[in-house]
Design a protein around this motif. Structure first.
Motif, PDB file in Angstrom:
ATOM      1  N   ALA A   1       0.875  -1.324  -0.124  1.00  9.24           N
ATOM      2  CA  ALA A   1      -0.014   0.062   0.107  1.00  9.24           C
ATOM      3  C   ALA A   1       0.929   1.132   0.163  1.00  9.24           C
ATOM      4  CB  ALA A   1      -0.998   0.039   1.234  1.00  9.24           C
ATOM      5  N   ALA A   2       2.044   1.303   0.705  1.00  7.44           N
ATOM      6  CA  ALA A   2       2.928   2.301   0.605  1.00  7.44           C
ATOM      7  C   ALA A   2       3.113   2.931  -0.883  1.00  7.44           C
ATOM      8  CB  ALA A   2       4.320   2.000   1.460  1.00  7.44           C
ATOM      9  N   VAL A   3       3.460   2.097  -1.959  1.00  6.13           N
ATOM     10  CA  VAL A   3       3.823   2.236  -3.021  1.00  6.13           C
ATOM     11  C   VAL A   3       2.512   3.365  -3.959  1.00  6.13           C
ATOM     12  CG1 VAL A   3       4.287   1.452  -5.258  1.00  6.13           C
ATOM     13  CG2 VAL A   3       5.298   0.377  -3.423  1.00  6.13           C
ATOM     14  N   PRO A   4       1.524   2.899  -4.154  1.00  6.07           N
ATOM     15  CA  PRO A   4       0.577   3.862  -4.508  1.00  6.07           C
ATOM     16  C   PRO A   4       0.194   5.214  -3.706  1.00  6.07           C
ATOM     17  CG  PRO A   4      -0.588   1.813  -3.671  1.00  6.07           C
ATOM     18  CD  PRO A   4       0.972   1.581  -3.659  1.00  6.07           C
ATOM     19  N   LEU A   5       0.385   4.908  -2.372  1.00  8.04           N
ATOM     20  CA  LEU A   5       0.171   6.128  -1.596  1.00  8.04           C
ATOM     21  C   LEU A   5       1.165   7.160  -1.945  1.00  8.04           C
ATOM     22  CD1 LEU A   5      -0.304   5.936   2.179  1.00  8.04           C
ATOM     23  CD2 LEU A   5       1.142   7.627   1.334  1.00  8.04           C
ATOM     24  N   VAL A   6       2.364   7.069  -2.053  1.00 12.41           N
ATOM     25  CA  VAL A   6       3.422   8.060  -2.257  1.00 12.41           C
ATOM     26  C   VAL A   6       3.024   8.500  -3.610  1.00 12.41           C
ATOM     27  CG1 VAL A   6       6.042   8.076  -2.711  1.00 12.41           C
ATOM     28  CG2 VAL A   6       5.116   6.830  -0.480  1.00 12.41           C
ATOM     29  N   LYS A   7       3.024   7.557  -4.356  1.00 18.47           N
ATOM     30  CA  LYS A   7       2.649   8.203  -5.948  1.00 18.47           C
ATOM     31  C   LYS A   7       1.455   9.162  -5.880  1.00 18.47           C
ATOM     32  CE  LYS A   7       1.753   6.750 -10.859  1.00 18.47           C
ATOM     33  NZ  LYS A   7       2.412   7.656 -11.197  1.00 18.47           N
ATOM     34  N   ALA A   8       0.471   8.632  -5.330  1.00 22.28           N
ATOM     35  CA  ALA A   8      -0.760   9.535  -5.316  1.00 22.28           C
ATOM     36  C   ALA A   8      -0.428  11.079  -4.618  1.00 22.28           C
ATOM     37  CB  ALA A   8      -1.762   9.082  -4.365  1.00 22.28           C
ATOM     38  N   CYS A   9       0.721  10.976  -3.447  1.00 27.34           N
ATOM     39  CA  CYS A   9       0.781  12.089  -2.812  1.00 27.34           C
ATOM     40  C   CYS A   9       1.698  13.207  -3.682  1.00 27.34           C
ATOM     41  CB  CYS A   9       1.502  11.794  -1.304  1.00 27.34           C
ATOM     42  SG  CYS A   9       0.522  11.194  -0.187  1.00 27.34           S
ATOM     43  N   GLN A  10       2.647  12.374  -4.422  1.00 30.98           N
ATOM     44  CA  GLN A  10       3.329  13.133  -5.372  1.00 30.98           C
ATOM     45  C   GLN A  10       2.713  13.712  -6.686  1.00 30.98           C
ATOM     46  OE1 GLN A  10       6.051   9.746  -6.161  1.00 30.98           O
ATOM     47  NE2 GLN A  10       7.627  10.615  -4.840  1.00 30.98           N
ATOM     48  N   ASP A  11       1.671  12.852  -7.162  1.00 31.88           N
ATOM     49  CA  ASP A  11       1.052  13.030  -8.353  1.00 31.88           C
ATOM     50  C   ASP A  11      -0.106  14.331  -8.014  1.00 31.88           C
ATOM     51  OD1 ASP A  11       2.662  11.760  -9.678  1.00 31.88           O
ATOM     52  OD2 ASP A  11       1.146   9.965  -9.970  1.00 31.88           O
ATOM     53  N   LEU A  12      -0.906  13.968  -7.234  1.00 32.10           N
ATOM     54  CA  LEU A  12      -2.003  14.852  -7.090  1.00 32.10           C
ATOM     55  C   LEU A  12      -2.147  15.452  -5.556  1.00 32.10           C
ATOM     56  CD1 LEU A  12      -5.017  12.505  -8.526  1.00 32.10           C
ATOM     57  CD2 LEU A  12      -4.058  14.655  -9.390  1.00 32.10           C
ATOM     58  N   GLY A  13      -1.580  14.699  -4.472  1.00 30.19           N
ATOM     59  CA  GLY A  13      -1.873  15.216  -3.097  1.00 30.19           C
ATOM     60  C   GLY A  13      -2.967  14.946  -2.425  1.00 30.19           C
ATOM     61  N   ILE A  14      -3.550  13.838  -3.108  1.00 30.29           N
ATOM     62  CA  ILE A  14      -4.907  13.424  -2.506  1.00 30.29           C
ATOM     63  C   ILE A  14      -5.153  11.791  -2.763  1.00 30.29           C
ATOM     64  CG2 ILE A  14      -6.402  14.111  -4.431  1.00 30.29           C
ATOM     65  CD1 ILE A  14      -8.525  14.559  -2.361  1.00 30.29           C
ATOM     66  N   PHE A  15      -5.785  11.027  -2.045  1.00 31.78           N
ATOM     67  CA  PHE A  15      -5.948   9.648  -2.442  1.00 31.78           C
ATOM     68  C   PHE A  15      -7.388   9.272  -1.782  1.00 31.78           C
ATOM     69  CE2 PHE A  15      -2.652   9.472   0.844  1.00 31.78           C
ATOM     70  CZ  PHE A  15      -3.409   8.583   1.659  1.00 31.78           C
ATOM     71  N   ARG A  16      -7.849   8.221  -2.168  1.00 36.32           N
ATOM     72  CA  ARG A  16      -9.179   7.593  -1.556  1.00 36.32           C
ATOM     73  C   ARG A  16      -8.556   6.436  -0.869  1.00 36.32           C
ATOM     74  NH1 ARG A  16     -14.241   7.648  -3.302  1.00 36.32           N
ATOM     75  NH2 ARG A  16     -13.570   8.310  -5.561  1.00 36.32           N
ATOM     76  N   LEU A  17      -8.880   6.300   0.513  1.00 37.28           N
ATOM     77  CA  LEU A  17      -8.455   5.235   1.457  1.00 37.28           C
ATOM     78  C   LEU A  17      -9.370   4.125   1.664  1.00 37.28           C
ATOM     79  CD1 LEU A  17      -5.949   4.739   2.739  1.00 37.28           C
ATOM     80  CD2 LEU A  17      -7.027   5.563   4.913  1.00 37.28           C
ATOM     81  N   THR A  18      -9.203   2.883   1.393  1.00 32.45           N
ATOM     82  CA  THR A  18     -10.292   1.628   1.476  1.00 32.45           C
ATOM     83  C   THR A  18      -9.854   0.490   2.438  1.00 32.45           C
ATOM     84  OG1 THR A  18      -9.237   0.664  -0.446  1.00 32.45           O
ATOM     85  CG2 THR A  18     -11.120   2.267  -0.801  1.00 32.45           C
ATOM     86  N   ASN A  19     -10.481  -0.208   2.825  1.00 27.05           N
ATOM     87  CA  ASN A  19     -10.212  -1.239   3.908  1.00 27.05           C
ATOM     88  C   ASN A  19      -9.273  -0.691   4.931  1.00 27.05           C
ATOM     89  OD1 ASN A  19     -11.176  -3.553   2.719  1.00 27.05           O
ATOM     90  ND2 ASN A  19      -9.571  -3.557   1.099  1.00 27.05           N
ATOM     91  N   HIS A  20      -9.849   0.442   5.722  1.00 26.16           N
ATOM     92  CA  HIS A  20      -9.231   1.471   6.468  1.00 26.16           C
ATOM     93  C   HIS A  20      -9.707   0.444   7.871  1.00 26.16           C
ATOM     94  CE1 HIS A  20     -13.205   2.994   6.514  1.00 26.16           C
ATOM     95  NE2 HIS A  20     -13.097   3.335   5.091  1.00 26.16           N
ATOM     96  N   GLY A  21     -10.781  -0.096   8.051  1.00 26.79           N
ATOM     97  CA  GLY A  21     -11.040  -0.842   9.121  1.00 26.79           C
ATOM     98  C   GLY A  21     -12.001   0.056  10.086  1.00 26.79           C
ATOM     99  N   ILE A  22     -12.448   1.206   9.898  1.00 24.52           N
ATOM    100  CA  ILE A  22     -13.396   2.015  10.378  1.00 24.52           C
ATOM    101  C   ILE A  22     -14.814   1.397  10.231  1.00 24.52           C
ATOM    102  CG2 ILE A  22     -14.404   4.292  10.972  1.00 24.52           C
ATOM    103  CD1 ILE A  22     -11.325   5.540  10.852  1.00 24.52           C
ATOM    104  N   PRO A  23     -15.601   1.150  11.257  1.00 22.09           N
ATOM    105  CA  PRO A  23     -16.886   0.747  10.747  1.00 22.09           C
ATOM    106  C   PRO A  23     -17.847   1.702   9.816  1.00 22.09           C
ATOM    107  CG  PRO A  23     -16.368   0.129  12.926  1.00 22.09           C
ATOM    108  CD  PRO A  23     -15.165   0.964  12.623  1.00 22.09           C
ATOM    109  N   THR A  24     -18.319   1.446   9.054  1.00 18.12           N
ATOM    110  CA  THR A  24     -19.397   2.491   8.420  1.00 18.12           C
ATOM    111  C   THR A  24     -20.543   2.716   9.241  1.00 18.12           C
ATOM    112  OG1 THR A  24     -19.108   1.066   6.299  1.00 18.12           O
ATOM    113  CG2 THR A  24     -21.007   2.460   6.282  1.00 18.12           C
TER     114      THR A  24
END
Length: 319
Positions: free
Chosen positions: A39-62
Protein backbone atom coordinates in the motif's frame (compact mmCIF):
# COMPACT_ATOMS: atom_id res chain seq x y z
CA UNK A 1 -20.08 37.21 -8.03
CA UNK A 2 -23.43 36.66 -6.36
CA UNK A 3 -24.66 35.25 -3.10
CA UNK A 4 -27.94 33.81 -1.98
CA UNK A 5 -28.47 35.21 1.50
CA UNK A 6 -30.86 33.94 4.13
CA UNK A 7 -33.28 36.64 3.04
CA UNK A 8 -33.27 35.43 -0.56
CA UNK A 9 -31.24 38.32 -2.01
CA UNK A 10 -28.33 37.91 -4.42
CA UNK A 11 -25.12 39.45 -3.20
CA UNK A 12 -21.49 38.12 -3.20
CA UNK A 13 -21.21 34.33 -3.55
CA UNK A 14 -19.96 32.74 -6.78
CA UNK A 15 -22.42 30.82 -8.92
CA UNK A 16 -20.92 28.20 -11.21
CA UNK A 17 -22.96 27.32 -14.27
CA UNK A 18 -21.85 23.72 -14.65
CA UNK A 19 -19.53 21.02 -13.39
CA UNK A 20 -16.03 21.43 -14.87
CA UNK A 21 -15.26 18.99 -17.69
CA UNK A 22 -13.08 16.07 -16.73
CA UNK A 23 -9.74 16.10 -18.62
CA UNK A 24 -9.09 13.04 -20.73
CA UNK A 25 -5.93 12.32 -18.74
CA UNK A 26 -7.76 12.15 -15.39
CA UNK A 27 -9.11 8.73 -14.45
CA UNK A 28 -10.20 9.58 -10.92
CA UNK A 29 -8.63 10.00 -7.49
CA UNK A 30 -6.13 7.14 -6.87
CA UNK A 31 -7.22 4.40 -4.49
CA UNK A 32 -4.98 3.16 -1.68
CA UNK A 33 -6.10 -0.19 -0.25
CA UNK A 34 -4.74 -0.50 3.30
CA UNK A 35 -5.20 -4.27 3.16
CA UNK A 36 -2.52 -4.61 0.46
CA UNK A 37 1.05 -5.30 1.61
CA UNK A 38 2.38 -2.82 -0.97
CA UNK A 39 0.00 0.00 0.00
CA UNK A 40 2.91 2.39 0.60
CA UNK A 41 3.79 2.40 -3.11
CA UNK A 42 0.50 3.79 -4.53
CA UNK A 43 0.18 6.03 -1.48
CA UNK A 44 3.47 7.83 -2.19
CA UNK A 45 2.71 8.06 -5.90
CA UNK A 46 -0.69 9.65 -5.22
CA UNK A 47 0.87 12.18 -2.83
CA UNK A 48 3.44 13.09 -5.46
CA UNK A 49 1.05 13.29 -8.41
CA UNK A 50 -2.14 14.78 -6.94
CA UNK A 51 -1.75 15.29 -3.21
CA UNK A 52 -4.90 13.28 -2.49
CA UNK A 53 -5.99 9.65 -2.45
CA UNK A 54 -9.04 7.58 -1.59
CA UNK A 55 -8.48 5.22 1.34
CA UNK A 56 -10.23 1.84 1.41
CA UNK A 57 -10.16 -1.15 3.80
CA UNK A 58 -9.30 1.25 6.61
CA UNK A 59 -11.04 -0.75 9.32
CA UNK A 60 -13.39 1.98 10.58
CA UNK A 61 -16.96 0.65 10.74
CA UNK A 62 -19.40 2.21 8.32
CA UNK A 63 -21.96 2.12 11.12
CA UNK A 64 -19.82 4.47 13.21
CA UNK A 65 -19.43 6.93 10.34
CA UNK A 66 -23.15 6.91 9.60
CA UNK A 67 -24.04 7.31 13.26
CA UNK A 68 -21.92 10.42 13.58
CA UNK A 69 -23.29 11.81 10.32
CA UNK A 70 -26.85 11.28 11.58
CA UNK A 71 -26.12 13.06 14.86
CA UNK A 72 -24.40 15.94 13.04
CA UNK A 73 -27.38 16.25 10.66
CA UNK A 74 -29.68 16.38 13.67
CA UNK A 75 -27.59 19.23 15.10
CA UNK A 76 -27.77 21.24 11.86
CA UNK A 77 -31.55 20.80 11.76
CA UNK A 78 -31.89 22.78 15.00
CA UNK A 79 -32.85 26.45 15.11
CA UNK A 80 -30.11 29.05 14.76
CA UNK A 81 -30.33 29.98 18.45
CA UNK A 82 -30.01 26.34 19.52
CA UNK A 83 -26.99 25.77 17.27
CA UNK A 84 -25.23 28.85 18.58
CA UNK A 85 -25.95 27.76 22.17
CA UNK A 86 -24.96 24.09 21.86
CA UNK A 87 -21.75 24.51 19.90
CA UNK A 88 -18.34 24.63 21.65
CA UNK A 89 -17.00 28.02 22.78
CA UNK A 90 -15.24 30.51 20.51
CA UNK A 91 -12.96 30.68 18.60
CA UNK A 92 -14.42 27.29 17.79
CA UNK A 93 -18.09 26.52 17.52
CA UNK A 94 -20.96 27.02 15.12
CA UNK A 95 -20.84 29.38 12.17
CA UNK A 96 -22.44 29.95 8.78
CA UNK A 97 -21.43 31.55 5.49
CA UNK A 98 -18.42 33.46 6.88
CA UNK A 99 -15.18 31.43 6.55
CA UNK A 100 -12.44 32.99 8.63
CA UNK A 101 -12.03 36.70 9.28
CA UNK A 102 -10.80 37.90 5.89
CA UNK A 103 -14.00 38.12 3.87
CA UNK A 104 -14.28 34.57 2.48
CA UNK A 105 -17.85 33.27 2.32
CA UNK A 106 -19.55 30.07 1.24
CA UNK A 107 -22.94 28.40 1.07
CA UNK A 108 -22.48 26.36 4.23
CA UNK A 109 -22.87 26.01 7.95
CA UNK A 110 -20.13 24.50 10.05
CA UNK A 111 -19.22 23.22 13.49
CA UNK A 112 -15.58 23.46 14.51
CA UNK A 113 -13.79 21.70 17.37
CA UNK A 114 -10.34 21.75 18.90
CA UNK A 115 -9.65 18.03 19.21
CA UNK A 116 -8.04 18.40 22.62
CA UNK A 117 -11.29 19.78 24.03
CA UNK A 118 -11.87 17.54 27.03
CA UNK A 119 -15.65 17.66 27.05
CA UNK A 120 -17.31 18.23 23.66
CA UNK A 121 -20.53 20.12 24.31
CA UNK A 122 -22.63 18.75 21.48
CA UNK A 123 -25.25 16.07 21.94
CA UNK A 124 -23.26 13.54 19.89
CA UNK A 125 -20.19 13.67 22.17
CA UNK A 126 -19.87 9.92 22.88
CA UNK A 127 -20.01 9.01 19.20
CA UNK A 128 -17.73 11.93 18.47
CA UNK A 129 -15.08 10.71 20.92
CA UNK A 130 -15.23 7.20 19.47
CA UNK A 131 -14.81 8.54 15.95
CA UNK A 132 -11.89 10.79 16.92
CA UNK A 133 -10.04 7.88 18.52
CA UNK A 134 -10.52 5.79 15.38
CA UNK A 135 -9.32 8.68 13.20
CA UNK A 136 -6.12 9.11 15.22
CA UNK A 137 -5.24 5.44 14.82
CA UNK A 138 -5.93 5.62 11.12
CA UNK A 139 -3.85 8.77 10.63
CA UNK A 140 -0.92 7.22 12.48
CA UNK A 141 -1.02 4.19 10.19
CA UNK A 142 -1.25 6.34 7.06
CA UNK A 143 1.67 8.54 8.10
CA UNK A 144 3.79 5.51 8.95
CA UNK A 145 3.07 4.13 5.48
CA UNK A 146 4.25 7.44 4.04
CA UNK A 147 7.55 7.07 5.88
CA UNK A 148 7.84 3.49 4.64
CA UNK A 149 7.14 4.52 1.06
CA UNK A 150 9.68 7.35 1.27
CA UNK A 151 12.18 4.88 2.75
CA UNK A 152 12.95 6.94 5.82
CA UNK A 153 13.51 5.93 9.43
CA UNK A 154 12.25 5.86 12.07
CA UNK A 155 8.84 4.66 10.98
CA UNK A 156 7.16 7.37 13.05
CA UNK A 157 9.29 10.16 11.58
CA UNK A 158 6.16 11.93 10.32
CA UNK A 159 3.40 10.53 12.53
CA UNK A 160 5.08 11.63 15.77
CA UNK A 161 4.68 15.25 14.69
CA UNK A 162 0.89 15.03 14.91
CA UNK A 163 0.46 12.33 17.57
CA UNK A 164 2.25 14.13 20.40
CA UNK A 165 0.05 15.18 23.31
CA UNK A 166 0.72 18.83 22.41
CA UNK A 167 -0.10 18.36 18.72
CA UNK A 168 -2.91 20.50 17.39
CA UNK A 169 -5.88 18.77 15.84
CA UNK A 170 -8.98 20.41 14.40
CA UNK A 171 -12.23 18.66 13.55
CA UNK A 172 -14.80 20.26 11.28
CA UNK A 173 -18.35 19.40 10.24
CA UNK A 174 -19.38 21.21 7.06
CA UNK A 175 -23.08 21.25 6.17
CA UNK A 176 -24.19 22.49 2.73
CA UNK A 177 -27.97 23.02 2.81
CA UNK A 178 -30.34 23.06 -0.17
CA UNK A 179 -31.05 26.45 -1.75
CA UNK A 180 -34.69 26.88 -2.87
CA UNK A 181 -33.84 29.79 -5.17
CA UNK A 182 -31.73 27.48 -7.36
CA UNK A 183 -34.45 24.91 -7.95
CA UNK A 184 -34.82 24.32 -11.68
CA UNK A 185 -31.61 26.17 -12.64
CA UNK A 186 -28.33 24.67 -13.88
CA UNK A 187 -26.18 26.48 -11.32
CA UNK A 188 -23.88 25.43 -8.53
CA UNK A 189 -22.91 27.53 -5.53
CA UNK A 190 -19.46 28.04 -4.09
CA UNK A 191 -19.72 26.05 -0.89
CA UNK A 192 -16.11 26.35 0.26
CA UNK A 193 -13.68 28.32 -1.91
CA UNK A 194 -10.43 26.96 -3.33
CA UNK A 195 -7.61 26.51 -0.82
CA UNK A 196 -4.96 24.18 0.47
CA UNK A 197 -4.96 22.79 4.02
CA UNK A 198 -2.18 24.21 6.23
CA UNK A 199 -1.75 21.09 8.38
CA UNK A 200 0.20 17.85 7.70
CA UNK A 201 -2.74 15.78 6.46
CA UNK A 202 -6.51 15.92 6.62
CA UNK A 203 -8.90 12.97 6.48
CA UNK A 204 -12.33 13.65 5.00
CA UNK A 205 -15.58 11.81 4.59
CA UNK A 206 -18.80 13.07 3.03
CA UNK A 207 -22.27 11.51 3.14
CA UNK A 208 -21.89 9.99 -0.33
CA UNK A 209 -22.68 13.35 -1.95
CA UNK A 210 -20.65 15.03 -4.68
CA UNK A 211 -19.16 18.50 -4.54
CA UNK A 212 -15.47 18.09 -3.73
CA UNK A 213 -13.22 19.17 -6.59
CA UNK A 214 -9.43 19.16 -6.87
CA UNK A 215 -7.08 21.19 -9.02
CA UNK A 216 -4.65 19.39 -11.33
CA UNK A 217 -1.15 20.65 -12.07
CA UNK A 218 -2.41 22.41 -15.21
CA UNK A 219 -4.96 24.36 -13.14
CA UNK A 220 -8.03 22.46 -14.36
CA UNK A 221 -10.66 21.34 -11.86
CA UNK A 222 -11.92 17.75 -11.62
CA UNK A 223 -14.48 16.08 -9.33
CA UNK A 224 -13.43 13.80 -6.48
CA UNK A 225 -16.46 11.53 -6.28
CA UNK A 226 -17.28 9.95 -2.90
CA UNK A 227 -18.71 6.61 -1.92
CA UNK A 228 -20.28 5.10 1.19
CA UNK A 229 -17.17 3.60 2.77
CA UNK A 230 -13.90 5.29 1.81
CA UNK A 231 -12.09 8.38 3.08
CA UNK A 232 -10.17 11.05 1.20
CA UNK A 233 -6.72 11.85 2.55
CA UNK A 234 -5.29 15.27 1.59
CA UNK A 235 -1.65 16.34 1.72
CA UNK A 236 -1.36 19.66 3.56
CA UNK A 237 1.10 22.53 3.27
CA UNK A 238 3.20 21.32 6.21
CA UNK A 239 3.71 17.90 4.63
CA UNK A 240 4.76 19.51 1.36
CA UNK A 241 7.49 21.31 3.31
CA UNK A 242 8.48 18.22 5.30
CA UNK A 243 9.04 16.35 2.02
CA UNK A 244 10.77 19.36 0.41
CA UNK A 245 8.14 19.52 -2.31
CA UNK A 246 8.06 15.81 -3.13
CA UNK A 247 4.45 15.64 -1.94
CA UNK A 248 1.94 18.14 -3.28
CA UNK A 249 -0.43 20.07 -1.05
CA UNK A 250 -3.66 19.62 -2.97
CA UNK A 251 -5.69 22.70 -3.92
CA UNK A 252 -9.38 21.89 -3.57
CA UNK A 253 -12.82 23.43 -3.24
CA UNK A 254 -16.43 22.41 -2.66
CA UNK A 255 -19.34 23.33 -4.92
CA UNK A 256 -22.90 22.92 -3.67
CA UNK A 257 -25.60 22.14 -6.21
CA UNK A 258 -28.29 23.79 -4.12
CA UNK A 259 -30.62 20.81 -4.57
CA UNK A 260 -29.19 18.26 -2.14
CA UNK A 261 -27.81 18.33 1.37
CA UNK A 262 -24.09 17.66 1.67
CA UNK A 263 -22.39 16.87 4.98
CA UNK A 264 -18.65 16.38 5.33
CA UNK A 265 -16.49 15.53 8.34
CA UNK A 266 -12.82 16.51 8.28
CA UNK A 267 -10.05 15.85 10.80
CA UNK A 268 -7.02 18.14 10.33
CA UNK A 269 -3.80 16.80 11.84
CA UNK A 270 -1.33 19.53 12.77
CA UNK A 271 1.86 19.62 14.88
CA UNK A 272 2.45 21.34 18.20
CA UNK A 273 2.59 25.14 18.07
CA UNK A 274 6.34 25.26 18.73
CA UNK A 275 7.21 22.43 16.33
CA UNK A 276 9.72 23.47 13.67
CA UNK A 277 8.64 22.73 10.11
CA UNK A 278 11.47 22.03 7.66
CA UNK A 279 12.39 19.25 5.20
CA UNK A 280 13.11 15.97 6.95
CA UNK A 281 16.89 15.40 7.02
CA UNK A 282 16.35 11.71 6.18
CA UNK A 283 14.91 12.75 2.82
CA UNK A 284 17.52 15.25 1.74
CA UNK A 285 19.92 13.95 -0.89
CA UNK A 286 23.55 15.06 -1.05
CA UNK A 287 23.65 18.61 -2.34
CA UNK A 288 19.88 19.08 -2.09
CA UNK A 289 18.81 22.43 -0.68
CA UNK A 290 15.62 23.23 1.18
CA UNK A 291 12.97 24.98 -0.89
CA UNK A 292 11.59 26.63 2.23
CA UNK A 293 12.65 28.76 5.17
CA UNK A 294 12.30 26.99 8.50
CA UNK A 295 9.28 28.07 10.54
CA UNK A 296 7.23 26.90 13.49
CA UNK A 297 3.66 25.73 13.17
CA UNK A 298 2.56 28.75 15.21
CA UNK A 299 4.36 31.12 12.82
CA UNK A 300 2.75 29.44 9.82
CA UNK A 301 -0.73 29.54 11.34
CA UNK A 302 -0.45 33.25 12.10
CA UNK A 303 0.74 33.99 8.56
CA UNK A 304 -1.78 31.70 6.86
CA UNK A 305 -4.82 32.94 8.73
CA UNK A 306 -4.08 36.54 7.79
CA UNK A 307 -4.57 35.62 4.14
CA UNK A 308 -7.61 34.77 2.01
CA UNK A 309 -8.50 31.13 1.37
CA UNK A 310 -7.15 31.08 -2.17
CA UNK A 311 -3.83 32.82 -1.45
CA UNK A 312 -0.52 30.99 -1.80
CA UNK A 313 0.40 30.63 1.87
CA UNK A 314 3.58 28.66 1.26
CA UNK A 315 4.81 31.43 -1.00
CA UNK A 316 5.62 33.44 2.12
CA UNK A 317 8.14 30.82 3.19
CA UNK A 318 9.73 29.83 -0.11
CA UNK A 319 13.42 30.56 -0.57
Amino acid sequence: MVVLSSTGSLDQLSLLRSVPPKPACFSGVPVVDLARPDAAVPLVKACQDLGIFRLTNHGIPTELMQRLEAEAAEFFSLSLVEKQTLGPPNPFGYGNKMIGANGDIGWLEYLLFAVDTSKPTCSFSSTFKEYLAAMRKLASKVLELMAEGLQIEPRDAISKLVMDEDSEGIFRFNYYPPCPLLQGFNYRLTGFGEHTDPQVISILRSNNSSGLQISLKDGSWVPALPDQESFFVNVGDSLQVLTNGRFRSVRHRVVANGMETRLSMIYFFGPALGEKIAPLPQLMREGEHSLYKEFTWEEYKKAAYRLRLGDNRLGLFEK
